[in-house]
Design a protein around this motif. Structure first.
Motif, PDB file in Angstrom:
ATOM      1  N   LEU A 105       0.833  -1.204   0.000  1.00  0.00           N
ATOM      2  CA  LEU A 105       0.000   0.000   0.000  1.00  0.00           C
ATOM      3  C   LEU A 105       0.871   1.259   0.000  1.00  0.00           C
ATOM      4  O   LEU A 105       0.604   2.210  -0.731  1.00  0.00           O
ATOM      5  N   SER A 106       1.918   1.261   0.813  1.00  0.00           N
ATOM      6  CA  SER A 106       2.741   2.467   0.967  1.00  0.00           C
ATOM      7  C   SER A 106       3.476   2.842  -0.309  1.00  0.00           C
ATOM      8  O   SER A 106       3.745   4.014  -0.548  1.00  0.00           O
ATOM      9  N   ARG A 107       3.805   1.857  -1.154  1.00  0.00           N
ATOM     10  CA  ARG A 107       4.572   2.160  -2.365  1.00  0.00           C
ATOM     11  C   ARG A 107       3.697   2.770  -3.464  1.00  0.00           C
ATOM     12  O   ARG A 107       4.212   3.242  -4.468  1.00  0.00           O
ATOM     13  N   SER A 108       2.363   2.719  -3.292  1.00  0.00           N
ATOM     14  CA  SER A 108       1.475   3.176  -4.354  1.00  0.00           C
ATOM     15  C   SER A 108       0.338   4.023  -3.799  1.00  0.00           C
ATOM     16  O   SER A 108      -0.835   3.700  -3.942  1.00  0.00           O
ATOM     17  N   HIS A 109       0.717   5.109  -3.090  1.00  0.00           N
ATOM     18  CA  HIS A 109      -0.227   6.137  -2.630  1.00  0.00           C
ATOM     19  C   HIS A 109      -1.185   5.667  -1.536  1.00  0.00           C
ATOM     20  O   HIS A 109      -2.090   6.418  -1.160  1.00  0.00           O
ATOM     21  N   GLY A 110      -1.048   4.446  -1.062  1.00  0.00           N
ATOM     22  CA  GLY A 110      -2.022   3.920  -0.113  1.00  0.00           C
ATOM     23  C   GLY A 110      -3.348   3.588  -0.769  1.00  0.00           C
ATOM     24  O   GLY A 110      -4.371   3.453  -0.092  1.00  0.00           O
ATOM     25  N   VAL A 111      -3.338   3.432  -2.097  1.00  0.00           N
ATOM     26  CA  VAL A 111      -4.555   3.221  -2.885  1.00  0.00           C
ATOM     27  C   VAL A 111      -4.734   1.740  -3.204  1.00  0.00           C
ATOM     28  O   VAL A 111      -3.764   1.033  -3.500  1.00  0.00           O
ATOM     29  N   THR A 112      -5.979   1.269  -3.160  1.00  0.00           N
ATOM     30  CA  THR A 112      -6.276  -0.116  -3.485  1.00  0.00           C
ATOM     31  C   THR A 112      -7.537  -0.223  -4.335  1.00  0.00           C
ATOM     32  O   THR A 112      -8.437   0.612  -4.246  1.00  0.00           O
ATOM     33  N   ARG A 113      -7.603  -1.275  -5.133  1.00  0.00           N
ATOM     34  CA  ARG A 113      -8.821  -1.677  -5.846  1.00  0.00           C
ATOM     35  C   ARG A 113      -9.364  -2.989  -5.298  1.00  0.00           C
ATOM     36  O   ARG A 113     -10.317  -3.553  -5.838  1.00  0.00           O
ATOM     37  N   ASP A 114      -8.747  -3.481  -4.244  1.00  0.00           N
ATOM     38  CA  ASP A 114      -9.170  -4.735  -3.619  1.00  0.00           C
ATOM     39  C   ASP A 114     -10.418  -4.482  -2.775  1.00  0.00           C
ATOM     40  O   ASP A 114     -10.366  -3.761  -1.773  1.00  0.00           O
ATOM     41  N   ALA A 115     -11.533  -5.081  -3.167  1.00  0.00           N
ATOM     42  CA  ALA A 115     -12.808  -4.847  -2.467  1.00  0.00           C
ATOM     43  C   ALA A 115     -12.726  -5.233  -0.996  1.00  0.00           C
ATOM     44  O   ALA A 115     -13.400  -4.626  -0.155  1.00  0.00           O
ATOM     45  N   ASP A 116     -11.909  -6.244  -0.672  1.00  0.00           N
ATOM     46  CA  ASP A 116     -11.795  -6.685   0.720  1.00  0.00           C
ATOM     47  C   ASP A 116     -11.141  -5.635   1.614  1.00  0.00           C
ATOM     48  O   ASP A 116     -11.278  -5.692   2.843  1.00  0.00           O
ATOM     49  N   LEU A 117     -10.418  -4.696   1.005  1.00  0.00           N
ATOM     50  CA  LEU A 117      -9.722  -3.676   1.779  1.00  0.00           C
ATOM     51  C   LEU A 117     -10.468  -2.343   1.812  1.00  0.00           C
ATOM     52  O   LEU A 117     -10.094  -1.439   2.560  1.00  0.00           O
ATOM     53  N   MET A 118     -11.517  -2.222   1.002  1.00  0.00           N
ATOM     54  CA  MET A 118     -12.244  -0.956   0.919  1.00  0.00           C
ATOM     55  C   MET A 118     -13.243  -0.808   2.064  1.00  0.00           C
ATOM     56  O   MET A 118     -13.753  -1.794   2.600  1.00  0.00           O
ATOM     57  N   GLN A 119     -13.515   0.431   2.408  1.00  0.00           N
ATOM     58  CA  GLN A 119     -14.496   0.717   3.450  1.00  0.00           C
ATOM     59  C   GLN A 119     -15.914   0.800   2.890  1.00  0.00           C
ATOM     60  O   GLN A 119     -16.892   0.590   3.613  1.00  0.00           O
ATOM     61  N   ASN A 120     -16.027   1.120   1.607  1.00  0.00           N
ATOM     62  CA  ASN A 120     -17.328   1.297   0.981  1.00  0.00           C
ATOM     63  C   ASN A 120     -17.505   0.305  -0.162  1.00  0.00           C
ATOM     64  O   ASN A 120     -16.534  -0.276  -0.654  1.00  0.00           O
ATOM     65  N   GLU A 121     -18.733   0.134  -0.577  1.00  0.00           N
ATOM     66  CA  GLU A 121     -19.001  -0.728  -1.714  1.00  0.00           C
ATOM     67  C   GLU A 121     -18.501  -0.067  -2.997  1.00  0.00           C
ATOM     68  O   GLU A 121     -18.570   1.148  -3.149  1.00  0.00           O
ATOM     69  N   SER A 122     -18.009  -0.893  -3.918  1.00  0.00           N
ATOM     70  CA  SER A 122     -17.510  -0.376  -5.185  1.00  0.00           C
ATOM     71  C   SER A 122     -18.616   0.326  -5.959  1.00  0.00           C
ATOM     72  O   SER A 122     -19.768  -0.131  -5.981  1.00  0.00           O
ATOM     73  N   GLU A 123     -18.260   1.418  -6.591  1.00  0.00           N
ATOM     74  CA  GLU A 123     -19.214   2.155  -7.408  1.00  0.00           C
ATOM     75  C   GLU A 123     -19.103   1.770  -8.885  1.00  0.00           C
ATOM     76  O   GLU A 123     -19.814   2.306  -9.737  1.00  0.00           O
ATOM     77  N   GLY A 124     -18.184   0.859  -9.217  1.00  0.00           N
ATOM     78  CA  GLY A 124     -18.012   0.428 -10.597  1.00  0.00           C
ATOM     79  C   GLY A 124     -16.588  -0.008 -10.854  1.00  0.00           C
ATOM     80  O   GLY A 124     -15.727   0.037  -9.957  1.00  0.00           O
ATOM     81  N   GLY A 125     -16.306  -0.420 -12.086  1.00  0.00           N
ATOM     82  CA  GLY A 125     -15.003  -0.948 -12.429  1.00  0.00           C
ATOM     83  C   GLY A 125     -13.867   0.026 -12.311  1.00  0.00           C
ATOM     84  O   GLY A 125     -12.708  -0.365 -12.270  1.00  0.00           O
ATOM     85  N   TRP A 126     -14.210   1.304 -12.262  1.00  0.00           N
ATOM     86  CA  TRP A 126     -13.180   2.342 -12.138  1.00  0.00           C
ATOM     87  C   TRP A 126     -12.776   2.623 -10.695  1.00  0.00           C
ATOM     88  O   TRP A 126     -11.820   3.329 -10.446  1.00  0.00           O
ATOM     89  N   TYR A 127     -13.530   2.056  -9.750  1.00  0.00           N
ATOM     90  CA  TYR A 127     -13.494   2.529  -8.360  1.00  0.00           C
ATOM     91  C   TYR A 127     -12.217   2.092  -7.645  1.00  0.00           C
ATOM     92  O   TYR A 127     -11.715   0.978  -7.816  1.00  0.00           O
ATOM     93  N   TYR A 128     -11.658   2.994  -6.847  1.00  0.00           N
ATOM     94  CA  TYR A 128     -10.528   2.703  -5.961  1.00  0.00           C
ATOM     95  C   TYR A 128     -10.682   3.539  -4.706  1.00  0.00           C
ATOM     96  O   TYR A 128     -11.443   4.511  -4.678  1.00  0.00           O
ATOM     97  N   GLU A 129      -9.972   3.163  -3.662  1.00  0.00           N
ATOM     98  CA  GLU A 129      -9.993   3.930  -2.414  1.00  0.00           C
ATOM     99  C   GLU A 129      -8.572   4.098  -1.889  1.00  0.00           C
ATOM    100  O   GLU A 129      -7.750   3.173  -1.984  1.00  0.00           O
ATOM    101  N   GLN A 130      -8.306   5.245  -1.302  1.00  0.00           N
ATOM    102  CA  GLN A 130      -7.086   5.412  -0.526  1.00  0.00           C
ATOM    103  C   GLN A 130      -7.397   5.012   0.898  1.00  0.00           C
ATOM    104  O   GLN A 130      -8.198   5.651   1.570  1.00  0.00           O
ATOM    105  N   VAL A 131      -6.755   3.952   1.347  1.00  0.00           N
ATOM    106  CA  VAL A 131      -7.032   3.414   2.685  1.00  0.00           C
ATOM    107  C   VAL A 131      -5.863   3.614   3.635  1.00  0.00           C
ATOM    108  O   VAL A 131      -5.938   3.253   4.806  1.00  0.00           O
ATOM    109  N   ALA A 132      -4.770   4.175   3.123  1.00  0.00           N
ATOM    110  CA  ALA A 132      -3.586   4.432   3.947  1.00  0.00           C
ATOM    111  C   ALA A 132      -2.811   5.571   3.319  1.00  0.00           C
ATOM    112  O   ALA A 132      -3.104   6.005   2.197  1.00  0.00           O
ATOM    113  N   PHE A 133      -1.810   6.064   4.050  1.00  0.00           N
ATOM    114  CA  PHE A 133      -0.929   7.098   3.513  1.00  0.00           C
ATOM    115  C   PHE A 133       0.194   6.421   2.747  1.00  0.00           C
ATOM    116  O   PHE A 133       0.753   5.412   3.201  1.00  0.00           O
TER     117      PHE A 133
END
Length: 380
Positions: free
Chosen positions: A211-239
């Motif tokens: 996570l730290s090497r790539s903006h803290g951003v993930t597309r892994d649904a298991d790591l997201m806090q919210n439900e995916s809004e579509g195939g484009w969706y990602y979340e920053q879950v860490a710094f």
């Protein structure tokens, strides 16, 4: 000029990079995970995380271990400044442990004494970073035992030491540490031009570093806090930071891996030849611990009148260098309160140190030239 170190690039390496240039992915494609898998398998680690430099790898390793404000990181003065700077990146303070007088790595006796004192004062470090200098491992079994006793995390700065062995096992397997870090700079054992890798046996630490090497951003649904809004969706879950390795770098590294053991064997043969042929000169050659097999990133010798010898060798086409000016002697660290004399073994080593040419492509004839010129320079 015979350089102190240089890369070894073959047509196969070039074709591996060209293939990526002609592919669909220049970054975030299949080469990076393939390179990570090759390193993990080679050193017998469960996880390997590729990044754009060893400094970045050290930084995300510190982040994964939750180093932060109010914490302390200890490393050695005899290293490049990155080994200490990464502690400051995280808001921690930095201190040093002196080195051994023969192998120039973290001294376990001095570490133990300093830990005892720090424990009494309630000032233990959170992380220690032993540096495998010139390709030779520190005494990791003893350092790891001390770390367990005092509840400290360990990052092996193995920037010099891919292909090296300690107690018969390859450096990077993290038997006595939490994380190990390699460098793939052009003068190292294998190269990706610039690049680094962190290895660990711990899945959670690997996840944090990824996570730290790539903006803290993930597309892994298991790591997201919210439900995916579509195939484009990602979340920053860490710094995190943009520390990713490119596909071009990974392809070069993967190609170089096929010759890693060959490179290390040649470096050892050259070092043994130096050991033999320098016996008649007024120089101190580097010692090797019986429990280690060095990858010989460097061949550092000790000479009298270093400045004159250095200048004469450079003038005669021998591209010597010095590794390293003690970190605590740098003006930036001196301003923090460190002084000359704080770590005398590292300082005494530095005062007489010269790294003479050593790389896999160094010919016997060029090595003979180095020895001839060194003999002339040391005789004054």
């Amino acid at each position: 000029m015979i350089p102190y170190g240089r890369q070894d690039i073959t047509e196969e390496d070039e074709q591996a990079v060209i293939a990526v240039l002609r592919s669909d992915f220049l970054t975030q494609g299949p080469q990076v995970p393939a390179f990570e898998g090759a390193i993990a398998q080679y050193v017998n680690a469960k996880h390997a995380i590729a990044v754009n430099s060893a400094t970045s790898a050290l930084h995300i390793a510190c982040m994964a271990l939750n180093l932060g404000k109010g914490d302390v990181l200890w490393t050695v003065p005899n290293s490049f400044v990155a080994s200490a700077n990464v502690g400051l990146y995280c808001g921690a303070t930095v201190d040093f442990v002196d080195i051994t007088p023969d192998t120039y790595v973290m001294c376990p006796d001095k570490l133990e004494a300093k830990l005892k004192k720090a424990n009494t004062e309630g000032k233990l470090p959170k992380v220690i970073v032993p540096v495998h200098f010139a390709g030779q491992s520190c005494d990791m079994r003893r350092i790891g035992s001390l770390a367990v006793r005092y509840g400290i995390k360990v990052i092996e700065d193995a920037s010099h030491a891919i292909g090296a062995r300690y107690l018969g096992a390859l450096v990077g397997n993290c038997a006595y540490s939490d994380i190990a870090v390699f460098s793939f700079h052009p003068v190292k054992i294998i190269t990706t031009a610039e690049g680094g890798m962190a290895t660990t046996q711990n899945a959670e630490l690997a996840h944090r570093m990824e996570l730290s090497r790539s903006h803290g951003v993930t597309r892994d649904a298991d790591l997201m806090q919210n439900e995916s809004e579509g195939g484009w969706y990602y979340e920053q879950v860490a710094f995190g930071y943009n520390y990713r390795m490119t596909e071009l770098q990974a392809a070069l590294g993967l190609s170089q891996m096929s010759r890693l053991d060959q490179f290390v064997a040649r470096r050892n043969a050259l070092a043994q030849r130096y050991d033999l042929l320098l016996q008649g000169l007024d120089v101190k050659t580097p010692a090797q611990a019986s429990d280690s097999y060095s990858s010989y990133h460097l061949y550092p010798i000790q000479v009298d009148d270093r400045a004159r010898v250095f200048a004469e060798l450079r003038e005669n086409g021998i591209g010597v260098n010095v590794h390293y000016i003690p970190i605590h002697r740098q003006p930036f660290y001196a301003a923090m309160g460190f002084h000359k004399g704080d770590f005398p073994v590292a300082e005494n080593y530095y005062d007489n140190a010269i790294s003479i040419p050593l790389y896999a492509g160094l010919s016997d004839a060029d090595q003979d030239t180095v020895i001839e010129k060194l003999g002339h320079a040391t005789r004054g």
